[in-house]
Write a protein that holds these residues in place. Structure first.
Motif, PDB file in Angstrom:
ATOM      1  N   GLY A 137      46.241   2.082  63.357  1.00 30.56           N
ATOM      2  CA  GLY A 137      46.390   2.470  64.771  1.00 30.56           C
ATOM      3  C   GLY A 137      44.991   2.099  65.455  1.00 30.56           C
ATOM      4  N   VAL A 138      44.391   1.274  65.355  1.00 33.50           N
ATOM      5  CA  VAL A 138      43.111   1.047  66.213  1.00 33.50           C
ATOM      6  C   VAL A 138      43.547   0.632  67.865  1.00 33.50           C
ATOM      7  N   ARG A 139      42.745   1.504  68.399  1.00 31.21           N
ATOM      8  CA  ARG A 139      43.045   1.408  69.987  1.00 31.21           C
ATOM      9  C   ARG A 139      41.502   1.265  70.622  1.00 31.21           C
ATOM     10  N   GLY A 140      41.534   0.680  71.879  1.00 25.75           N
ATOM     11  CA  GLY A 140      40.361   0.537  72.556  1.00 25.75           C
ATOM     12  C   GLY A 140      40.637   0.491  73.946  1.00 25.75           C
ATOM     13  N   ARG A 141      39.519   1.040  74.708  1.00 26.18           N
ATOM     14  CA  ARG A 141      39.357   0.882  76.193  1.00 26.18           C
ATOM     15  C   ARG A 141      37.782   0.640  76.835  1.00 26.18           C
ATOM     16  N   THR A 142      37.797   0.064  77.868  1.00 27.77           N
ATOM     17  CA  THR A 142      36.501  -0.363  78.241  1.00 27.77           C
ATOM     18  C   THR A 142      36.148   0.810  79.277  1.00 27.77           C
ATOM     19  N   THR A 143      34.820   0.921  79.090  1.00 29.14           N
ATOM     20  CA  THR A 143      34.310   2.088  79.769  1.00 29.14           C
ATOM     21  C   THR A 143      33.159   1.530  81.010  1.00 29.14           C
ATOM     22  N   GLY A 144      33.735   0.646  81.486  1.00 24.71           N
ATOM     23  CA  GLY A 144      32.646   0.060  82.601  1.00 24.71           C
ATOM     24  C   GLY A 144      32.206  -1.221  82.011  1.00 24.71           C
ATOM     25  N   SER A 145      31.282  -1.785  82.582  1.00 26.60           N
ATOM     26  CA  SER A 145      30.791  -3.081  82.389  1.00 26.60           C
ATOM     27  C   SER A 145      29.828  -3.375  81.177  1.00 26.60           C
ATOM     28  N   ARG A 146      29.496  -2.183  80.542  1.00 22.59           N
ATOM     29  CA  ARG A 146      28.662  -2.506  79.291  1.00 22.59           C
ATOM     30  C   ARG A 146      28.967  -1.449  77.874  1.00 22.59           C
ATOM     31  N   ALA A 147      30.353  -0.883  77.886  1.00 17.93           N
ATOM     32  CA  ALA A 147      30.482  -0.197  76.748  1.00 17.93           C
ATOM     33  C   ALA A 147      32.010  -0.226  76.473  1.00 17.93           C
ATOM     34  N   VAL A 148      32.326   0.102  75.393  1.00 17.64           N
ATOM     35  CA  VAL A 148      33.928   0.298  74.960  1.00 17.64           C
ATOM     36  C   VAL A 148      34.074   1.560  74.103  1.00 17.64           C
ATOM     37  N   GLN A 149      35.208   2.164  74.176  1.00 17.90           N
ATOM     38  CA  GLN A 149      35.539   3.322  73.218  1.00 17.90           C
ATOM     39  C   GLN A 149      36.673   2.792  72.245  1.00 17.90           C
TER      40      GLN A 149
END
Length: 324
Positions: A136-148
């Motif tokens: 269940g790995v998920r991800g999202r970008t949080t702007g131009s320099r980080a991901v969650q």
């Protein structure tokens, strides 16, 4: 124009208030050594390894490398681009003390960071069974320099001790076995990344890699809203004939510990707050002197220095008036 008086230096427990200055650094012939790395953490990765992380240190000529010490013994040296290391060949069920020092481009070695401790778990005899693959790995970008990143917990017959996060084929981070998410910072704008997660048990058995998550950071320099402190509140109170500004906020989530903040008052940098000990992770508060005059209106906002050494976005701006 009213000038807000602030003390030159105020130390309250482990928190230091530093007045911002627009002055230069002199003629550059007597530069100081690098500062001590902040936000140092250590967590067992297995019965024989410990994962050490830290925030970027400040240096006038730039940091060239970081040295990691176990007690008084130097065990690893890594380039300035890295803020983590796995210390291996340790003994099971043993407590270790770690510090980190920065070396600048001129070869000067800065002071050691605060000490952090980690205890390796007991060894598990004849354990050759690796944990299951994290799902269940998920991800999202949080702007131009980080991901969650988030994932579902893996299973193991003896228990998962840690999770390793890989960027492409390189391990870039590790979190405890009780965590199922992290934020990775220090990325480049407009860049496509591939992340996978692996589970590790006390015997250093490593699971197969999770399904890959591919994410592209936002182009250019964003406004940093996803790295800004949230829940920012500002009020005033009077005491002894003087007015004080009371602030509270929730630290931004980051891949490491946020230890430094900058407060802007009426559009200008007023102070920097630096936690030298355990920085708050859930809620932070701070108060400082504003003056003695009633009816003075102020605008205030705050931003955090992220573990990769860059400034995050500003919080929402709040307005207060003394005596109200």
């Amino acid at each position: 124009m009213r000038r807000v008086p602030v003390p030159a230096l105020l130390v309250c427990g482990a928190l230091t208030l530093v007045v911002s200055s627009c002055g230069g650094g002199g003629d550059g012939t007597d530069r100081p050594a690098p500062g001590a790395p902040t936000g140092v953490t250590a967590a067992a990765g297995s019965a024989t390894s410990v994962h050490v992380m830290w925030n970027a240190a400040a240096a006038q000529t730039g940091v060239r490398a970081y040295e990691v010490y176990r007690g008084t013994t130097k065990v690893r040296e890594v380039p300035a681009s890295r803020h983590m290391v796995d210390v291996t060949r340790l003994r099971p069920a043993t407590t270790y003390v770690f510090t980190v020092r920065a070396r600048d481009a001129d070869g000067r070695l800065g002071p050691p960071s605060r000490e952090v401790r980690a205890t390796t778990p007991a060894a598990v005899a004849a354990d050759r069974s690796a944990p299951s693959r994290p799902g269940g790995v998920r991800g999202r970008t949080t702007g131009s320099r980080a991901v969650q990143l988030t994932w579902k917990a893996a299973t193991d017959d003896r228990g998962v001790v840690s999770y390793d996060i890989h960027q492409g084929g390189t391990k870039i981070h590790s979190v405890g076995g009780n965590q199922t998410g992290t934020v990775v910072t220090g990325l480049r704008p407009g860049t496509r990344y591939t992340f996978t997660v692996r589970a590790r048990d006390a015997a250093d058995n490593v699971s197969p890699a999770s399904a890959a998550v591919r994410l592209t950071t936002a182009p250019g320099d964003d406004d940093g809203r996803d790295t800004a402190p949230t829940g920012f509140r500002a009020t005033t109170h009077a005491e002894g004939g003087a007015h004080y500004l009371d602030l509270s906020w929730v630290p931004p989530r980051a891949d490491g510990v946020v230890t430094e903040y900058q407060i802007h008052l009426d559009g200008r940098a007023a102070t920097s707050l630096v936690w030298g000990g355990s920085a708050p992770r859930e809620k932070a508060t701070y108060s400082f002197y504003l003056g003695r005059e009633d009816g003075v209106r102020h605008r205030v906002r705050i931003r955090a220095k992220l573990p990769d050494g860059t400034w995050g976005g500003f919080s929402a701006e709040r307005t207060v008036t003394t005596g109200r």
